[in-house]
Design a protein around this motif. Structure first.
Motif, PDB file in Angstrom:
ATOM      1  N   GLY A 321     -12.724  -5.918  17.313  1.00  0.00           N
ATOM      2  CA  GLY A 321     -13.606  -5.753  16.167  1.00  0.00           C
ATOM      3  C   GLY A 321     -15.050  -6.084  16.490  1.00  0.00           C
ATOM      4  O   GLY A 321     -15.429  -6.295  17.643  1.00  0.00           O
ATOM      5  N   GLU A 322     -15.873  -6.148  15.429  1.00  0.00           N
ATOM      6  CA  GLU A 322     -17.304  -6.397  15.615  1.00  0.00           C
ATOM      7  C   GLU A 322     -17.818  -7.552  14.767  1.00  0.00           C
ATOM      8  O   GLU A 322     -18.747  -8.252  15.163  1.00  0.00           O
ATOM      9  N   ASN A 323     -17.241  -7.755  13.585  1.00  0.00           N
ATOM     10  CA  ASN A 323     -17.801  -8.742  12.665  1.00  0.00           C
ATOM     11  C   ASN A 323     -16.978 -10.027  12.596  1.00  0.00           C
ATOM     12  O   ASN A 323     -17.391 -11.071  13.078  1.00  0.00           O
ATOM     13  N   SER A 324     -15.793  -9.935  11.982  1.00  0.00           N
ATOM     14  CA  SER A 324     -14.991 -11.139  11.769  1.00  0.00           C
ATOM     15  C   SER A 324     -13.528 -10.843  12.050  1.00  0.00           C
ATOM     16  O   SER A 324     -13.109  -9.686  12.137  1.00  0.00           O
ATOM     17  N   GLU A 326     -11.029 -11.395  10.026  1.00  0.00           N
ATOM     18  CA  GLU A 326     -10.440 -10.767   8.838  1.00  0.00           C
ATOM     19  C   GLU A 326     -10.685  -9.259   8.846  1.00  0.00           C
ATOM     20  O   GLU A 326      -9.791  -8.468   8.547  1.00  0.00           O
ATOM     21  N   GLU A 327     -11.906  -8.851   9.204  1.00  0.00           N
ATOM     22  CA  GLU A 327     -12.234  -7.426   9.231  1.00  0.00           C
ATOM     23  C   GLU A 327     -11.461  -6.710  10.338  1.00  0.00           C
ATOM     24  O   GLU A 327     -10.993  -5.583  10.155  1.00  0.00           O
ATOM     25  N   THR A 328     -11.314  -7.364  11.488  1.00  0.00           N
ATOM     26  CA  THR A 328     -10.554  -6.779  12.598  1.00  0.00           C
ATOM     27  C   THR A 328      -9.101  -6.554  12.202  1.00  0.00           C
ATOM     28  O   THR A 328      -8.524  -5.482  12.431  1.00  0.00           O
ATOM     29  N   ARG A 331      -8.805  -3.669   9.493  1.00  0.00           N
ATOM     30  CA  ARG A 331      -8.927  -2.317  10.048  1.00  0.00           C
ATOM     31  C   ARG A 331      -7.692  -1.945  10.868  1.00  0.00           C
ATOM     32  O   ARG A 331      -7.230  -0.803  10.834  1.00  0.00           O
TER      33      ARG A 331
END
Length: 499
Positions: A321-324, A326-328, A331
Motif C-alpha cells: 500500500g501507500e498510506n496506512s 487499514e487502507e492496504t 483495498r
C-alpha cells in the motif's frame, strides 16, 4: 462488454469456456466415460424405506440407488425454492406438517423421479418426485397450475407484464411454470415457443413412463453443449466458437430447433493453434486447480477444499500500500472479494464456504466489503446464501451443490498419501521402526532380523539412529540388518527373521 462461448472437443472430452472481455468467467468439462445424471428422469422402484432418516432408497437401474427424502416426495417446487431458479416468495404455500416417509412410500412401489444432485463420493444421486423441465425462459412443473417468477426479476411492472402474457397463452391444464431470469423482457412469441417445446417433451415423458418397465431411464437431460446454449446464450453474447465439424453441426442443429428466429454467430476455428491456446485460457484453466491465487495488487487468496467445507484465506502478500495499514487491507479485501466470487464459480465449489478476509477496524469498510462481495456473488447461477460478516472478519456462505467440484472431476486422490496430502516424516518412520524392532525381538526367541524399509528411512537408521540400533542388538543379544527397498512406501516397514 464482449462475451463469447468457446466449445472444444478433444480426446472424448468436451470443454466449454465463457469469456467476458477475454477473461475466463465460467468453465465446464464433461467426459464421455463420465455418466451424468443431473436432470435425468427415471421410472424407479422403491427398494427400501428408512423411517430413521425419513428417506427411501430407489432402484434406478444404475450402479447406485438414489435416495429420496420425504420432503422431496411431498413438497412442491412452489413450496420451496425451485431447483433451477427461485420462485416468487408470495407464491409459497403454507407448509403443512410433513408425513412420515413410510406413510408416503412402500417397498416395491413404482415411482417417477428426477435427479437433482449428482452422486458424490459414496453417496447416490438425490431425487425428487416433482419433475422440473427447463427451457430457455421457462421451467415446466407437472401437476401444478400456478406460475412463479424468478426473484431476480425484481421490477414489479415487469413481473405483472410477464404474468399477463402467460395468462393469454394456451397450455396444458395439468402443468405450471416458473419464469427463469432470462425471461425478463421477453415477448409472447418467446414464451409460446418454450411452452410448445416443453409440452411436447412432457407428453413424450408421460408416454415413456407408461410404456417402460421399472427401473429404467425415461428422459435424458441435454448434453453439455446444448445446456450451455440453453442456459448461457443471451442477447449480449457476441458469438460461439467451436473447434470441430461435429461440434459445429451440433450447435447449428440445436440452434435451428431451439432458437429458430435468432441469428446467432457461430464460428468454426480450423487453423492455427488449438482453440483454448488461441484465446490464452489454457493457463487460466490450469490455475483453477492451484491452491494459491494471486491478485493484481500483489496480495493472494488460498483455497483449501475439504470434505466438510471450503476454507478461503485472504492475505496481503507483497502488497504494502501507500498510506496506512487499514487502507492496504481494505483495498486487498475489495480485490479479493471479486476474485473469490469468480473462483467459486470457476471451480464449481458447493456446500459450506468460509472466507477469512483480513480484519479491518473501520466499520464502514466492513459494510462496503460485505455489500461488494454479495453483489459479486449475485451473478452466480447456483443458489447461494451469504451470512453477515462476523466480528472476526469471516463470511460464511452456502452454495448449491448439484455435482462434484471441478477439482474432484479432474483429480483423483493421491495413491501415495491416500488423499491426506501428507505422509509421515523420515524421522517419524525411523523412530517407529525402532519401536517395532524392539517389540519383535522381545516376543521371539529368534534374534536375527532383516528390516526392509524405504531408502530414505534406511539412510536415517544406518546413520543418525546407528547407536540406537547397536544398543538394541547388544541388549537383546541379537542382530539387526537394515535393507533399503525402493518398492516400499515410506510408511511401510517389513521385518522378517533370518533362521
Amino acid at each position: 462488454m464482449k462475451k463469447e462461448i468457446l466449445i472444444s472437443l478433444e480426446v472424448n472430452e468436451k470443454r466449454v469456456a465463457i469469456l467476458e472481455d477475454g477473461k475466463l468467467e465460467e468453465f465446464f468439462i464433461e467426459r464421455a466415460d463420465a455418466y451424468r445424471m443431473f436432470g435425468n428422469i427415471y421410472k424407479g422402484r422403491v427398494k427400501s424405506v428408512v423411517p430413521g432418516i425419513q428417506a427411501a432408497f430407489i432402484d434406478l437401474g444404475t450402479k447406485k440407488d438414489g435416495f429420496l427424502y420425504v420432503a422431496d416426495a411431498v413438497e412442491s417446487p412452489f413450496d420451496i425454492d425451485s431447483e433451477f431458479d427461485e420462485v416468487d416468495l408470495h407464491q409459497r404455500r403454507h407448509r403443512a406438517k410433513i408425513p412420515s416417509i413410510d406413510e408416503v412410500l412402500k417397498p416395491s412401489q413404482e415411482i417417477t423421479v428426477q435427479v437433482v444432485k449428482e452422486p458424490i463420493r459414496d453417496k447416490g444421486p438425490r431425487l425428487t418426485t416433482h419433475i422440473a423441465l427447463p427451457a430457455r425462459y421457462l421451467v415446466l412443473i407437472p401437476g401444478e397450475t400456478k406460475t412463479g417468477i424468478s426473484r431476480r426479476i425484481d421490477d414489479l411492472r415487469e413481473r405483472s407484464r410477464i404474468r399477463k402474457i402467460l395468462s393469454e397463452i394456451d397450455h396444458p391444464e395439468d402443468v405450471g411454470f416458473i419464469v427463469r431470469t432470462a425471461g425478463e423482457g421477453r415477448d409472447k412469441h418467446d414464451f409460446s415457443r418454450d411452452i410448445k417445446y416443453l409440452a411436447k417433451t412432457w407428453k413424450h415423458i408421460k408416454s415413456e413412463s407408461g410404456r417402460m418397465q421399472a427401473p429404467s431411464l425415461i428422459h435424458r437431460e441435454l448434453d453439455l453443449v446444448e445446456r450451455m446454449i440453453r442456459d448461457y446464450l443471451t442477447d449480449d453474447m457476441n458469438r460461439i466458437v467451436v473447434d470441430g465439424r461435429l461440434l459445429y453441426d451440433q450447435v447449428k442443429h440445436f440452434l435451428k430447433i431451439y432458437l429458430p428466429d435468432q441469428d446467432v454467430k457461430v464460428e468454426w476455428h480450423r487453423d492455427g493453434p488449438p482453440l483454448f491456446e488461441r484465446y490464452r485460457i489454457e493457463r487460466e484453466i490450469e490455475k483453477t486447480f492451484h491452491k494459491k491465487v494471486f491478485l493484481h495488487s500483489g496480495g493472494h487468496i488460498v483455497i483449501e477444499q475439504t470434505e466438510g467445507l471450503v476454507a478461503i484465506d485472504v492475505n496481503t502478500g507483497k502488497f504494502t500500500g501507500e498510506n496506512s495499514l487499514e487502507e492496504t487491507v481494505y483495498r486487498t479485501n475489495l480485490e479479493a472479494a471479486q476474485e473469490v466470487a469468480r473462483q467459486v464459480r470457476l471451480r464449481d465449489m458447493g456446500g459450506i464456504i468460509i472466507i477469512d478476509f483480513i480484519d479491518m477496524s473501520n466499520p464502514d469498510h466492513r459494510r462496503h466489503l460485505y455489500r461488494l462481495f454479495r453483489d459479486a456473488v449475485k451473478r452466480d447461477r447456483a443458489k447461494t446464501n451469504i451470512l453477515p460478516m462476523s466480528e472476526l472478519g469471516l463470511v460464511e456462505m452456502t452454495r448449491q451443490r448439484i455435482r462434484p467440484s471441478l477439482e474432484s472431476a479432474v483429480y483423483g486422490s493421491c495413491p501415495y498419501c491416500e488423499g491426506k496430502g501428507t505422509v509421515k516424516s523420515v524421522t517419524t518412520m525411523a523412530i517407529q521402526t525402532i519401536k517395532e524392532i524392539k517389540k519383535t525381538l522381545n516376543h521371539s526367541k529368534d534374534k536375527v532380523l532383516n528390516v526392509y524399509v524405504h531408502p530414505h528411512v534406511a539412510e536415517r537408521l544406518l546413520h543418525e539412529e546407528q547407536k540406537a540400533l547397536a544398543e538394541i542388538a547388544r541388549s537383546s543379544r541379537g542382530r539387526v540388518i537394515v535393507l533399503a527397498d525402493p518398492s516400499l512406501h515410506r510408511e511401510d516397514a517389513n521385518i522378517t527373521f533370518v533362521r
